[in-house]
Design a protein around this motif. Structure first.
Motif, PDB file in Angstrom:
ATOM      1  N   UNK A   1      -4.476   2.399   7.295  1.00 30.84           N
ATOM      2  CA  UNK A   1      -5.823   2.633   8.000  1.00 30.84           C
ATOM      3  C   UNK A   1      -5.250   1.614   9.189  1.00 30.84           C
ATOM      4  N   UNK A   2      -5.811   2.405  10.555  1.00 29.58           N
ATOM      5  CA  UNK A   2      -5.571   1.475  11.800  1.00 29.58           C
ATOM      6  C   UNK A   2      -6.116   0.051  11.841  1.00 29.58           C
ATOM      7  N   UNK A   3      -7.146  -0.567  11.029  1.00 28.19           N
ATOM      8  CA  UNK A   3      -7.716  -1.686  10.922  1.00 28.19           C
ATOM      9  C   UNK A   3      -7.164  -2.462   9.992  1.00 28.19           C
ATOM     10  N   UNK A   4      -5.879  -2.097   9.179  1.00 23.34           N
ATOM     11  CA  UNK A   4      -5.378  -2.952   8.000  1.00 23.34           C
ATOM     12  C   UNK A   4      -4.093  -3.400   8.780  1.00 23.34           C
ATOM     13  N   UNK A   5      -4.160  -4.880   8.730  1.00 23.66           N
ATOM     14  CA  UNK A   5      -3.011  -5.651   8.911  1.00 23.66           C
ATOM     15  C   UNK A   5      -2.529  -5.223  10.642  1.00 23.66           C
TER      16      UNK A   5
ATOM     17  N   UNK B   1     -10.733  -9.433   6.303  1.00 25.87           N
ATOM     18  CA  UNK B   1     -12.323 -10.137   6.723  1.00 25.87           C
ATOM     19  C   UNK B   1     -12.305 -10.773   7.936  1.00 25.87           C
ATOM     20  N   UNK B   2     -10.820 -11.405   8.105  1.00 28.41           N
ATOM     21  CA  UNK B   2     -11.038 -12.031   9.511  1.00 28.41           C
ATOM     22  C   UNK B   2     -10.864 -11.062  10.901  1.00 28.41           C
ATOM     23  N   UNK B   3     -10.602  -9.724  10.414  1.00 27.94           N
ATOM     24  CA  UNK B   3     -10.335  -8.950  11.449  1.00 27.94           C
ATOM     25  C   UNK B   3     -11.824  -8.353  11.691  1.00 27.94           C
ATOM     26  N   UNK B   4     -12.605  -8.206  10.637  1.00 28.04           N
ATOM     27  CA  UNK B   4     -13.868  -7.716  10.718  1.00 28.04           C
ATOM     28  C   UNK B   4     -14.706  -8.701  11.579  1.00 28.04           C
ATOM     29  N   UNK B   5     -14.564  -9.880  11.307  1.00 24.69           N
ATOM     30  CA  UNK B   5     -15.333 -10.761  12.129  1.00 24.69           C
ATOM     31  C   UNK B   5     -15.128 -10.872  13.496  1.00 24.69           C
TER      32      UNK B   5
ATOM     33  N   UNK C   1      -2.765  -9.134  13.401  1.00 20.81           N
ATOM     34  CA  UNK C   1      -3.919  -8.495  12.483  1.00 20.81           C
ATOM     35  C   UNK C   1      -4.100  -9.833  11.602  1.00 20.81           C
ATOM     36  N   UNK C   2      -4.022 -10.972  11.637  1.00 14.84           N
ATOM     37  CA  UNK C   2      -4.239 -12.168  10.638  1.00 14.84           C
ATOM     38  C   UNK C   2      -3.601 -11.916   9.391  1.00 14.84           C
ATOM     39  N   UNK C   3      -2.327 -11.244   9.211  1.00 13.95           N
ATOM     40  CA  UNK C   3      -1.706 -11.386   8.286  1.00 13.95           C
ATOM     41  C   UNK C   3      -0.404 -12.084   8.457  1.00 13.95           C
ATOM     42  N   UNK C   4       0.232 -12.745   7.443  1.00 15.92           N
ATOM     43  CA  UNK C   4       1.354 -13.658   7.703  1.00 15.92           C
ATOM     44  C   UNK C   4       2.532 -12.591   7.186  1.00 15.92           C
ATOM     45  N   UNK C   5       3.381 -12.459   8.219  1.00 19.78           N
ATOM     46  CA  UNK C   5       4.434 -11.773   7.983  1.00 19.78           C
ATOM     47  C   UNK C   5       5.845 -12.590   7.246  1.00 19.78           C
ATOM     48  N   UNK C   6       6.625 -11.655   6.602  1.00 18.42           N
ATOM     49  CA  UNK C   6       7.620 -12.165   5.645  1.00 18.42           C
ATOM     50  C   UNK C   6       8.535 -12.846   6.480  1.00 18.42           C
ATOM     51  N   UNK C   7       8.675 -12.700   7.851  1.00 21.57           N
ATOM     52  CA  UNK C   7       9.750 -13.446   8.453  1.00 21.57           C
ATOM     53  C   UNK C   7       9.096 -14.516   8.897  1.00 21.57           C
ATOM     54  N   UNK C   8       7.951 -15.032   8.793  1.00 21.22           N
ATOM     55  CA  UNK C   8       7.203 -16.030   9.373  1.00 21.22           C
ATOM     56  C   UNK C   8       8.033 -17.255   9.711  1.00 21.22           C
TER      57      UNK C   8
ATOM     58  N   UNK D   1      -4.816 -17.897  11.845  1.00 18.74           N
ATOM     59  CA  UNK D   1      -4.887 -17.649  10.305  1.00 18.74           C
ATOM     60  C   UNK D   1      -5.933 -18.380   9.561  1.00 18.74           C
ATOM     61  N   UNK D   2      -6.716 -18.016   8.676  1.00 19.30           N
ATOM     62  CA  UNK D   2      -7.809 -18.514   8.135  1.00 19.30           C
ATOM     63  C   UNK D   2      -7.378 -19.828   7.298  1.00 19.30           C
ATOM     64  N   UNK D   3      -7.870 -20.720   7.490  1.00 18.37           N
ATOM     65  CA  UNK D   3      -7.634 -22.209   6.681  1.00 18.37           C
ATOM     66  C   UNK D   3      -7.908 -22.035   5.037  1.00 18.37           C
ATOM     67  N   UNK D   4      -6.885 -22.695   4.440  1.00 19.62           N
ATOM     68  CA  UNK D   4      -6.838 -22.499   3.176  1.00 19.62           C
ATOM     69  C   UNK D   4      -6.816 -24.102   2.636  1.00 19.62           C
ATOM     70  N   UNK D   5      -7.988 -24.155   1.773  1.00 14.84           N
ATOM     71  CA  UNK D   5      -8.112 -25.717   1.275  1.00 14.84           C
ATOM     72  C   UNK D   5      -7.109 -25.841   0.071  1.00 14.84           C
ATOM     73  N   UNK D   6      -6.897 -24.826  -0.718  1.00 14.78           N
ATOM     74  CA  UNK D   6      -5.922 -24.929  -2.033  1.00 14.78           C
ATOM     75  C   UNK D   6      -5.018 -24.060  -1.959  1.00 14.78           C
TER      76      UNK D   6
END
Length: 387
Positions: A74-78, A269-273, A330-337, A354-359
């Motif tokens: 899908x075009x709106x996936x990552x 979800x971040x992309x939808x926002x 697309x708000x995804x973390x790439x393997x070569x980050x 990128x969305x914040x992660x508490x844990x």
């Protein structure tokens, strides 16, 4: 994705620095015309760009083929829409994207049922369970992209049969204009005010996003990577409470208000926002602290790809700085980050979004754990949500 992207499975075996970055906030078969690499070698057996005499040779061979068959992208996936457009613009190669709302199983089925046909997929993008099983079945061609050595060992098959491309966290999102107080944890989802609101991206027996949501729910309810049953039980309780919504999430269901609360990948979800901001939808996204779970998808080349040079050029493109930053956009973390960050080629502005992660999730399931969990979900899911 018009987002069913049913991809069952899990990530790499051990957390890497790249994953830690997530905490940052039919017809006859193809003829020889599509099989020749430089020096008379067959593109189907090329294991690196060196077999084409370098990138110029690979590009020439791919352009001669002129097409690339992808599936369930899908075009709106990552950010796959922009990635496909970028590849076409750069190399002039047409991309046929079949069944964009399909699943990992659909991809595997297409590879096996269309062997020797021009309409077979050239490449696949799979959840880890399918990527691992496909490699074991001998469906994929070994190929090491130019930056293969920079992909962490825990994120790839040593022979280049498949490798992680992008990942994210399971998240809970909701339309704050339709829901008085958006849930932020799995425990919240059982509250009576969420009757008929909580939906998944697909069926967990086939869909990686939904399967991963069940795993996250398990971790939130006393389960573990060796015990996914508490997650299944949780959704059984959600169904009994009347809160589970059987409608499978797509951008259209969100826009129409049919799925006001979703459990899905953070990058979707971040992309939808962002996408729905101008349409009166206040889409709020949270990474649940009580069920933190992350995962990567995998790239692989069909061993019998009808356009083998274009398939290999696609992989080189995805693992170039341009391609990896495309996933990041697309708000995804790439393997070569991490490798790109060290080299100064990472899009820092995109990384900051990128969305914040508490844990942070710190230990990924092994192939054996994934296989066992998948079996439990397949056997018990329907019973848990029936009635």
């Amino acid at each position: 994705m018009s987002v069913h992207r049913a991809r069952t499975a899990a990530f790499a075996a051990v957390l890497t620095a790249a994953a830690l970055s997530l905490t940052a906030c039919g017809s006859a078969g193809s003829s020889a015309k599509s099989g020749d690499a430089a020096g008379g070698k067959n593109a189907k057996t090329a294991t690196s760009v060196a077999d084409f005499g370098g990138m110029d040779g690979l590009v020439a061979a791919a352009k001669k083929e002129g097409k690339l068959h992808v599936i369930t992208l899908p075009r709106d996936w990552a950010n796959y829409g922009k990635l496909m457009d970028g590849f076409k613009a750069k190399y002039g190669i047409e991309i046929e994207d079949e069944n964009p709302d399909g699943s990992s199983q659909d991809e595997i089925n297409a590879v096996t049922s269309r062997k020797g046909q021009d309409r077979a997929p050239d490449v696949v993008d799979l959840g880890a369970a399918f990527a691992t099983s496909g490699a074991k079945q001998g469906l994929f061609a070994p190929y090491k992209v130019a930056d293969f050595a920079k992909i962490p060992d825990t994120m790839k098959d040593a022979d280049g049969l498949r490798y992680n491309d992008y990942g994210g966290y399971i998240s809970i999102a909701c339309d704050a204009k339709k829901v008085s107080a958006c849930p932020k944890t799995f425990a919240d989802l059982l509250k009576p005010e969420y009757k008929g609101m909580v939906a998944l991206n697909g069926n967990p027996t086939k869909a990686n996003a939904a399967y991963s949501a069940v795993m996250a729910a398990s971790l939130a309810n006393g389960g573990s990577l060796d015990n996914i049953q508490p997650g299944i039980d949780f959704f059984g309780k959600l169904k009994q409470a009347g809160n589970f919504n059987p409608v499978e999430v797509t951008p259209a269901t969100i826009e129409k208000g049919e799925t006001p609360i979703t459990i899905d990948w953070s990058y979707l979800n971040a992309g939808y926002a962002e996408k729905f901001k101008d349409k009166g939808i206040d889409w709020q996204v949270s990474i649940p602290s009580d069920g933190s779970y992350a995962n990567f998808y995998n790239q692989a080349i069909n061993k019998d790809a009808p356009h083998p040079a274009a398939a290999r050029l696609w992989e080189e493109y995805l693992y170039s700085a341009e391609g990896q930053n495309g996933f990041l956009g697309g708000y995804a973390t790439p393997a070569l980050f991490d490798a790109m960050k060290a080299a100064g080629t990472l899009d820092a502005a995109a990384a900051a979004k990128l969305p914040a992660v508490e844990k942070p999730f710190t230990t990924f399931p092994t192939d054996d754990q994934t296989t066992a969990a998948k079996k439990v979900v397949t056997e018990n899911w329907a019973k848990a949500i029936s009635g």
